[in-house]
Scaffold this active site. Structure first.
Site, mmCIF file in Angstrom:
data_model
loop_
_atom_site.group_PDB
_atom_site.id
_atom_site.type_symbol
_atom_site.label_atom_id
_atom_site.label_comp_id
_atom_site.label_asym_id
_atom_site.label_seq_id
_atom_site.Cartn_x
_atom_site.Cartn_y
_atom_site.Cartn_z
ATOM 1 N N HIS A 70 0.880 -1.181 0.000
ATOM 2 C CA HIS A 70 0.000 0.000 0.000
ATOM 3 C C HIS A 70 0.913 1.225 0.000
ATOM 4 C CE1 HIS A 70 -3.530 -2.448 1.412
ATOM 5 N NE2 HIS A 70 -2.573 -3.157 1.980
ATOM 6 N N ARG A 72 -0.075 4.494 -0.852
ATOM 7 C CA ARG A 72 -0.759 5.698 -0.335
ATOM 8 C C ARG A 72 -0.864 6.887 -1.285
ATOM 9 N NH1 ARG A 72 -2.741 2.379 3.342
ATOM 10 N NH2 ARG A 72 -1.508 2.076 5.209
ATOM 11 N N HIS A 187 -9.132 -9.667 0.723
ATOM 12 C CA HIS A 187 -8.933 -9.494 2.171
ATOM 13 C C HIS A 187 -10.151 -10.109 2.829
ATOM 14 C CE1 HIS A 187 -7.671 -6.961 5.772
ATOM 15 N NE2 HIS A 187 -8.789 -7.545 6.156
ATOM 16 N N ASP A 312 2.349 -6.833 2.659
ATOM 17 C CA ASP A 312 1.263 -5.966 3.128
ATOM 18 C C ASP A 312 1.836 -4.675 3.719
ATOM 19 O OD1 ASP A 312 -1.217 -4.991 3.687
ATOM 20 O OD2 ASP A 312 -1.680 -6.403 5.297
ATOM 21 N N HIS A 316 1.661 3.791 8.478
ATOM 22 C CA HIS A 316 0.909 4.841 9.184
ATOM 23 C C HIS A 316 1.931 5.571 10.048
ATOM 24 C CE1 HIS A 316 -2.971 3.169 7.989
ATOM 25 N NE2 HIS A 316 -2.499 1.981 8.300
HETATM 26 O O1 DOR Z 1 -3.427 -3.763 8.498
HETATM 27 C C1 DOR Z 1 -3.790 -3.465 7.381
HETATM 28 N N1 DOR Z 1 -3.550 -2.250 6.861
HETATM 29 N N2 DOR Z 1 -4.436 -4.371 6.651
HETATM 30 C C2 DOR Z 1 -4.997 -4.057 5.462
HETATM 31 O O2 DOR Z 1 -5.540 -4.919 4.830
HETATM 32 C C3 DOR Z 1 -4.959 -2.672 4.965
HETATM 33 C C4 DOR Z 1 -3.773 -1.995 5.481
HETATM 34 C C5 DOR Z 1 -3.721 -0.513 5.198
HETATM 35 O O3 DOR Z 1 -3.931 -0.136 4.045
HETATM 36 O O4 DOR Z 1 -3.468 0.249 6.118
#
Ligand code: DOR
Length: 451
Positions: A70, A72, A187, A312, A316
């Site tokens: 991801h 962002r 998912h 994955d 954050h």
């Molecule tokens: O922990 C997770 N964060 N699992 C996910 O499937 C999405 C991901 C996110 O995009 O933050």
């Protein structure tokens, strides 16, 4: 006479076995590259090449692919962007990434997909592809969207995580799976149970309760439903980040319709220790669970149930992670650490290097039908992950390229380290240093029904 623009000599190369269709052999040999493709493999192949990389003492794997990241961009670039995300990838030995659609806005239309491709141009260090997100409003168009030659596939969130993508009801899921041909990545957590159980952890500010909120049953209920619907629709699915012993036992029996991913986080960290030590930094969906589950995941890695390892990578910021649980976002960085962690597990005897090559190089390319990726073969892209199996290093936050600047593995000493990342014949990372400018390209996919 110049025979090749680039060559690797003296490396211990992980090659497809000439005898067993799915096997590998390790052979000390040379590889010649012209115009970004492998043109020869053999003891003399490096002779006459313009530029020769000496891989003496090192292992040369096919380029490692991280098929779940991801990054962002657009919309959440305070956490990551395509440049920083792919920079982390190549520093960690990854040559291609498949990026998830839960950006802001989500990647649910042809216009958003094209926008991601154009944002990537000239800014990505690794090769890249993007998923299309399934949403109630784009079900009718998904079968056309997935046909884009640079699209790795459709992603479905059956349980809500970061972002607004969600396909909760069974009828909608059936409709999505019924249309289109490529393997769909899912998912799998049961949204209704997640909603009901959230009140059990509301106001607790205790991340140790994360696997209790999103419990085993939440995962299993959803995965059983998914397989039922996939069968009814006749569509192969790829179950992402499987985290429980029960799902693995079930998925082992349905390999004809489902492939399986598991993550190094779930194989390396375990509850309750990880929550006590890392707090909300260990919070991700589906959750990291106790040792019983971890042992079952390892068995599944080695008995053939698991097809793919992904990271994955879901960054954050530390500020966001400092909120009160369960209002904290789920996810952790991973694209830069997946390979060092897995090399460490190889050295600890938990899986073989050949099995790792299958899980992180060959299978991601195969399942999604990427062209010219996943193996060291004449005619394939000259993508290589060159590793030193003996090097010891400590993973640290200061090494992490992600905009959020942290990894749950900070301080962990590992044995086995990526020494160079080579993409279509370009050495883009060597000895932890980036080389040149971003030269990543979109990955190309073959149309058709899935293997
Ligand atoms: O922990 C997770 N964060 N699992 C996910 O499937 C999405 C991901 C996110 O995009 O933050």
């Amino acid at each position: 006479m110049k025979t090749a623009d680039f060559a690797i000599k003296n490396g211990e190369c992980v090659l497809p076995s000439p005898h067993e269709p799915n096997g590998f052999v390790r052979e000390r040999t040379s590889i010649a590259v012209r115009s970004g493709r492998i043109v020869a493999i053999g003891a003399q192949a490096h002779i006459g090449a313009e530029d020769v990389f000496d891989a003496s003492g090192l292992v040369v794997m096919p380029g490692a692919i991280d098929s779940q990241v991801h990054f962002r961009e657009p919309g959440l670039t305070h956490k990551e962007d395509l440049e920083s995300g792919t920079r982390g990838a190549v520093l960690g030995g990854i040559t291609a990434v498949f990026e998830m659609p839960n950006t802001k806005p989500s990647t649910t239309t042809a216009a958003m997909f094209e926008q991601k491709l154009s944002r990537a141009r000239g800014r990505v260090w690794s090769d890249i592809s993007f998923f299309i997100g399934a949403a109630p409003e784009n079900i009718e168009e998904l079968q056309y969207l997935e046909r884009h030659p640079n699209c790795c596939g459709v992603k479905v969130f059956m349980g809500s995580s970061t972002g607004s993508l969600l396909v909760e009801d069974e009828a909608a899921l059936f409709k999505i799976l019924q249309k289109g041909r490529n393997r769909v990545a899912v998912h799998s957590e049961d949204e209704r149970r997640l909603r009901e159980r959230r009140k059990l952890v509301e106001g607790t500010n205790d991340p140790r309760l994360h696997p209790f909120w999103r419990d085993e049953e939440t995962a299993m209920l959803s995965t059983q439903r998914l397989i039922r619907v996939a069968r009814a629709a006749g569509r192969p699915v790829h179950v992402l980040h499987v985290s429980t012993a029960e799902e693995m036992a079930f998925l082992k029996t349905v390999k004809d319709i489902a492939t399986v991913e598991t993550l190094p986080q779930h194989l390396t960290l375990s509850a309750p220790e990880c929550y006590e030590r890392l707090g909300t930094l260990a919070q991700m969906n589906p959750p990291i669970r106790d040792k019983r589950h971890q042992q079952a995941l390892w068995r599944a890695v080695n008995d053939g149930t698991v097809d793919v390892l992904g990271s994955d990578h879901a960054p954050h910021t530390l500020e966001e992670k400092a909120k009160r649980f369960p209002d904290t976002p789920s996810g952790m960085t991973g694209v830069q650490t997946i390979l060092p962690l897995m090399l460490h597990h190889v050295n600890a005897g938990r899986l073989s290097l050949e099995r790792l090559t299958e899980l992180i190089c060959r299978n991601p390319a195969r399942l999604y039908r990427a062209v010219g990726k996943g193996a060291i073969r004449v005619g394939y892209d000259a993508d290589f992950t060159v590793v030193d199996m003996k090097q010891e290093k400590t993973i640290s936050n200061s090494w992490i390229a992600s905009r959020v600047g942290w990894t749950p593995f900070d301080g962990m000493k590992v044995r086995g380290w990526p020494k160079a990342t080579i993409i279509r014949g370009n050495v883009v990372m060597r000895e932890d240093q980036l080389i040149g400018r971003p030269k990543g390209e979109p990955v190309l996919f073959r149309a058709g029904t899935h293997e």
